[in-house]
Design a protein around this motif. Sequence first.
Motif, PDB file in Angstrom:
ATOM      1  N   ASN A  75       0.822  -1.218   0.000  1.00  0.00           N
ATOM      2  CA  ASN A  75       0.000   0.000   0.000  1.00  0.00           C
ATOM      3  C   ASN A  75       0.850   1.259   0.000  1.00  0.00           C
ATOM      4  OD1 ASN A  75      -2.507  -1.246  -0.111  1.00  0.00           O
ATOM      5  ND2 ASN A  75      -2.602  -1.519   2.105  1.00  0.00           N
ATOM      6  N   LYS A  76       2.039   1.179   0.585  1.00  0.00           N
ATOM      7  CA  LYS A  76       2.943   2.340   0.590  1.00  0.00           C
ATOM      8  C   LYS A  76       3.395   2.671  -0.831  1.00  0.00           C
ATOM      9  CE  LYS A  76       7.426   3.840   2.482  1.00  0.00           C
ATOM     10  NZ  LYS A  76       8.221   3.721   1.233  1.00  0.00           N
ATOM     11  N   VAL A  77       3.753   1.635  -1.596  1.00  0.00           N
ATOM     12  CA  VAL A  77       4.182   1.844  -2.980  1.00  0.00           C
ATOM     13  C   VAL A  77       3.027   2.383  -3.823  1.00  0.00           C
ATOM     14  CG1 VAL A  77       4.996   0.681  -5.060  1.00  0.00           C
ATOM     15  CG2 VAL A  77       5.992   0.101  -2.850  1.00  0.00           C
ATOM     16  N   LYS A  78       1.820   1.851  -3.603  1.00  0.00           N
ATOM     17  CA  LYS A  78       0.655   2.331  -4.349  1.00  0.00           C
ATOM     18  C   LYS A  78       0.350   3.781  -3.984  1.00  0.00           C
ATOM     19  CE  LYS A  78      -2.794  -0.677  -4.499  1.00  0.00           C
ATOM     20  NZ  LYS A  78      -3.737  -1.730  -4.028  1.00  0.00           N
ATOM     21  N   TRP A  79       0.460   4.112  -2.703  1.00  0.00           N
ATOM     22  CA  TRP A  79       0.218   5.490  -2.253  1.00  0.00           C
ATOM     23  C   TRP A  79       1.207   6.450  -2.913  1.00  0.00           C
ATOM     24  CZ3 TRP A  79       3.079   9.278   0.108  1.00  0.00           C
ATOM     25  CH2 TRP A  79       2.370  10.360   0.651  1.00  0.00           C
ATOM     26  N   GLU A  80       2.476   6.053  -2.962  1.00  0.00           N
ATOM     27  CA  GLU A  80       3.504   6.922  -3.558  1.00  0.00           C
ATOM     28  C   GLU A  80       3.226   7.168  -5.041  1.00  0.00           C
ATOM     29  OE1 GLU A  80       7.032   4.781  -2.627  1.00  0.00           O
ATOM     30  OE2 GLU A  80       7.272   5.702  -0.634  1.00  0.00           O
ATOM     31  N   ALA A  81       2.781   6.113  -5.747  1.00  0.00           N
ATOM     32  CA  ALA A  81       2.468   6.276  -7.176  1.00  0.00           C
ATOM     33  C   ALA A  81       1.323   7.261  -7.370  1.00  0.00           C
ATOM     34  CB  ALA A  81       2.126   4.920  -7.781  1.00  0.00           C
ATOM     35  N   TRP A  82       0.299   7.152  -6.545  1.00  0.00           N
ATOM     36  CA  TRP A  82      -0.849   8.063  -6.637  1.00  0.00           C
ATOM     37  C   TRP A  82      -0.448   9.477  -6.227  1.00  0.00           C
ATOM     38  CZ3 TRP A  82      -5.832   7.511  -3.145  1.00  0.00           C
ATOM     39  CH2 TRP A  82      -6.784   8.437  -3.548  1.00  0.00           C
ATOM     40  N   ASN A  83       0.276   9.609  -5.149  1.00  0.00           N
ATOM     41  CA  ASN A  83       0.658  10.922  -4.629  1.00  0.00           C
ATOM     42  C   ASN A  83       1.532  11.692  -5.606  1.00  0.00           C
ATOM     43  OD1 ASN A  83       0.652  12.779  -2.261  1.00  0.00           O
ATOM     44  ND2 ASN A  83       2.866  12.408  -2.352  1.00  0.00           N
ATOM     45  N   GLN A  84       2.323  10.978  -6.412  1.00  0.00           N
ATOM     46  CA  GLN A  84       3.216  11.636  -7.366  1.00  0.00           C
ATOM     47  C   GLN A  84       2.458  12.379  -8.467  1.00  0.00           C
ATOM     48  OE1 GLN A  84       5.868   8.613  -8.839  1.00  0.00           O
ATOM     49  NE2 GLN A  84       7.100   8.546  -6.959  1.00  0.00           N
ATOM     50  N   LEU A  85       1.194  12.045  -8.661  1.00  0.00           N
ATOM     51  CA  LEU A  85       0.409  12.732  -9.686  1.00  0.00           C
ATOM     52  C   LEU A  85       0.015  14.142  -9.272  1.00  0.00           C
ATOM     53  CD1 LEU A  85      -1.916   9.842 -10.940  1.00  0.00           C
ATOM     54  CD2 LEU A  85       0.255  10.636 -11.892  1.00  0.00           C
ATOM     55  N   GLY A  86       0.154  14.437  -7.994  1.00  0.00           N
ATOM     56  CA  GLY A  86      -0.053  15.796  -7.507  1.00  0.00           C
ATOM     57  C   GLY A  86      -1.398  16.376  -7.862  1.00  0.00           C
ATOM     58  N   ASP A  87      -1.391  17.556  -8.543  1.00  0.00           N
ATOM     59  CA  ASP A  87      -2.614  18.276  -8.863  1.00  0.00           C
ATOM     60  C   ASP A  87      -3.151  17.957 -10.264  1.00  0.00           C
ATOM     61  OD1 ASP A  87      -2.764  19.645  -6.411  1.00  0.00           O
ATOM     62  OD2 ASP A  87      -1.254  21.080  -7.086  1.00  0.00           O
ATOM     63  N   LEU A  88      -2.729  16.856 -10.860  1.00  0.00           N
ATOM     64  CA  LEU A  88      -3.239  16.467 -12.165  1.00  0.00           C
ATOM     65  C   LEU A  88      -4.761  16.370 -12.103  1.00  0.00           C
ATOM     66  CD1 LEU A  88      -2.366  15.388 -15.048  1.00  0.00           C
ATOM     67  CD2 LEU A  88      -2.639  13.092 -14.072  1.00  0.00           C
ATOM     68  N   THR A  89      -5.443  17.030 -13.040  1.00  0.00           N
ATOM     69  CA  THR A  89      -6.905  17.035 -12.999  1.00  0.00           C
ATOM     70  C   THR A  89      -7.458  15.638 -13.288  1.00  0.00           C
ATOM     71  OG1 THR A  89      -7.203  17.538 -15.353  1.00  0.00           O
ATOM     72  CG2 THR A  89      -6.875  19.407 -13.857  1.00  0.00           C
ATOM     73  N   GLN A  90      -8.698  15.427 -12.872  1.00  0.00           N
ATOM     74  CA  GLN A  90      -9.327  14.134 -13.100  1.00  0.00           C
ATOM     75  C   GLN A  90      -9.534  13.870 -14.588  1.00  0.00           C
ATOM     76  OE1 GLN A  90     -12.327  14.860  -9.625  1.00  0.00           O
ATOM     77  NE2 GLN A  90     -12.377  12.661 -10.042  1.00  0.00           N
ATOM     78  N   ASP A  91      -9.858  14.932 -15.360  1.00  0.00           N
ATOM     79  CA  ASP A  91     -10.027  14.760 -16.806  1.00  0.00           C
ATOM     80  C   ASP A  91      -8.716  14.352 -17.465  1.00  0.00           C
ATOM     81  OD1 ASP A  91     -12.677  15.385 -16.651  1.00  0.00           O
ATOM     82  OD2 ASP A  91     -12.418  17.500 -17.188  1.00  0.00           O
ATOM     83  N   ASP A  92      -7.622  15.013 -17.084  1.00  0.00           N
ATOM     84  CA  ASP A  92      -6.317  14.668 -17.664  1.00  0.00           C
ATOM     85  C   ASP A  92      -5.878  13.271 -17.232  1.00  0.00           C
ATOM     86  OD1 ASP A  92      -6.143  17.075 -18.982  1.00  0.00           O
ATOM     87  OD2 ASP A  92      -4.967  18.064 -17.414  1.00  0.00           O
ATOM     88  N   ALA A  93      -6.186  12.907 -16.002  1.00  0.00           N
ATOM     89  CA  ALA A  93      -5.842  11.568 -15.533  1.00  0.00           C
ATOM     90  C   ALA A  93      -6.609  10.509 -16.324  1.00  0.00           C
ATOM     91  CB  ALA A  93      -6.143  11.437 -14.044  1.00  0.00           C
ATOM     92  N   GLN A  94      -7.889  10.787 -16.626  1.00  0.00           N
ATOM     93  CA  GLN A  94      -8.673   9.859 -17.435  1.00  0.00           C
ATOM     94  C   GLN A  94      -8.074   9.699 -18.823  1.00  0.00           C
ATOM     95  OE1 GLN A  94     -12.828  10.658 -17.729  1.00  0.00           O
ATOM     96  NE2 GLN A  94     -13.257  10.224 -15.572  1.00  0.00           N
ATOM     97  N   GLU A  95      -7.670  10.798 -19.430  1.00  0.00           N
ATOM     98  CA  GLU A  95      -7.071  10.741 -20.765  1.00  0.00           C
ATOM     99  C   GLU A  95      -5.789   9.906 -20.758  1.00  0.00           C
ATOM    100  OE1 GLU A  95      -8.650  14.994 -22.633  1.00  0.00           O
ATOM    101  OE2 GLU A  95      -6.502  14.592 -22.404  1.00  0.00           O
ATOM    102  N   GLN A  96      -4.957  10.110 -19.737  1.00  0.00           N
ATOM    103  CA  GLN A  96      -3.710   9.342 -19.645  1.00  0.00           C
ATOM    104  C   GLN A  96      -3.991   7.864 -19.400  1.00  0.00           C
ATOM    105  OE1 GLN A  96      -0.570  10.884 -17.186  1.00  0.00           O
ATOM    106  NE2 GLN A  96      -1.101  13.018 -17.611  1.00  0.00           N
ATOM    107  N   TYR A  97      -5.016   7.588 -18.588  1.00  0.00           N
ATOM    108  CA  TYR A  97      -5.407   6.203 -18.317  1.00  0.00           C
ATOM    109  C   TYR A  97      -5.841   5.519 -19.611  1.00  0.00           C
ATOM    110  CZ  TYR A  97      -8.146   2.354 -16.254  1.00  0.00           C
ATOM    111  OH  TYR A  97      -8.647   1.118 -15.911  1.00  0.00           O
TER     112      TYR A  97
END
Length: 395
Positions: free
Chosen positions: A72-94
């Motif tokens: 969970n620590k590794v997963k948290w770090e991956a998510w936290n690194q995205l910072g202020d990336l908007t939800q729309d931009d995150a969807q596009e990248q996904y």
Amino acid sequence: MAARMLLSRVEHHALFPRMMATKADFEKAKSQLLRLTKEPTNEEKLKIYALFKQSTEGRCTIPKPSAFNFVNKVKWEAWNQLGDLTQDDAQEQYIKMVDKLSATEAETVLSPDSHVVQETDYETLVLTKQNNMTTIRLNRPSRKNAINLQMYHDIIRALGEAKEDDSILVVFTGTGDYYSSGNDLENFNIQLDQMETVAQESSLLLKKFVATFIDFPKPLIGMINGPAVGISVTILGLFDLVYAVDSATFHTPFTKLGQSPEGCSSYTFPKIMGIPKGSELLLFNKKISAREAYNLNLVTEVFPTNTFEHEAWHRLQKYATLPNKVSKVFIKNKNPTTSVNCILTSHCFISLLSLSLLSPGTTPVQTTNSTTDRSVLVAPHEDQESSREHPDSLN
């Protein structure tokens, strides 16, 4: 002021269709990800996880897990690194990432006219039919492809379908870095008052499972892509050909766990390896490498990690061009109306469910079936003559 309001409306209407399309594409990408047959790398899985969380929940605001909670620590770090990336931009990248993984997988298709059929209604497997091959992929990577009760049922059903389809051969492999870690420990999580009933039902299930392999008429091939443990090893004695990646290991820790070896291994392993070597694996928990398994004749050939996917599969694709009337019956001189009777009895299988069910009166002994010249495992008090008179019996 009116011009600003009009501009705002224009921007809203210009963006609204894009957001709707993105949402639809996002849902499509989620479904597409589940249909991938090739397991993404750990790095890719972390990126997918982070983008999904950012898309659906926004910026990471949960507390950082402790250092002891490594996953969970590794997963948290991956998510936290995205910072202020908007939800729309995150969807596009996904969406782009899933599309890229799907495109890479599609490039592995041999030719434009090859027809791929993928069964999606299995809970624990991915079943693919392509170029005269049926591939059964164990698909519980989060549990190292451990075999739970559902997977037993799924494999029996998948082999039943493969028996009747037009494929030339059937291939087993695993999703992720393991072939299979053997029986899922959740199989042993049984309430005391249900133990006897579950033991009986599981005994019948195991007999049916092993019998399905014994009586399967087409060539069975194992593509061992990583470590194999327990029944995923012992059942290989019933395969016709086994290819392994050089990083694979084979481990049968039965006596260490107080369990009985299954899958006819008390018969097949001594036949394949010789009695001393077979006994060493089954009695003394020895873990062997892919190269050692090759030297013991359990594995047909070992391939380097970087060429395993290409070389081994390419060879199987050549085998799949053989005439579709090839049958194991002719090369094994086996009476197709008679089941080979070398399956553990219900008393033996009880020990697989719970050590508390073991008793001195259920120790298996090995005898010889004169009809089939095969080893039969029977409990001391069972009618051995009855077993000889009824070769189709699985007791």
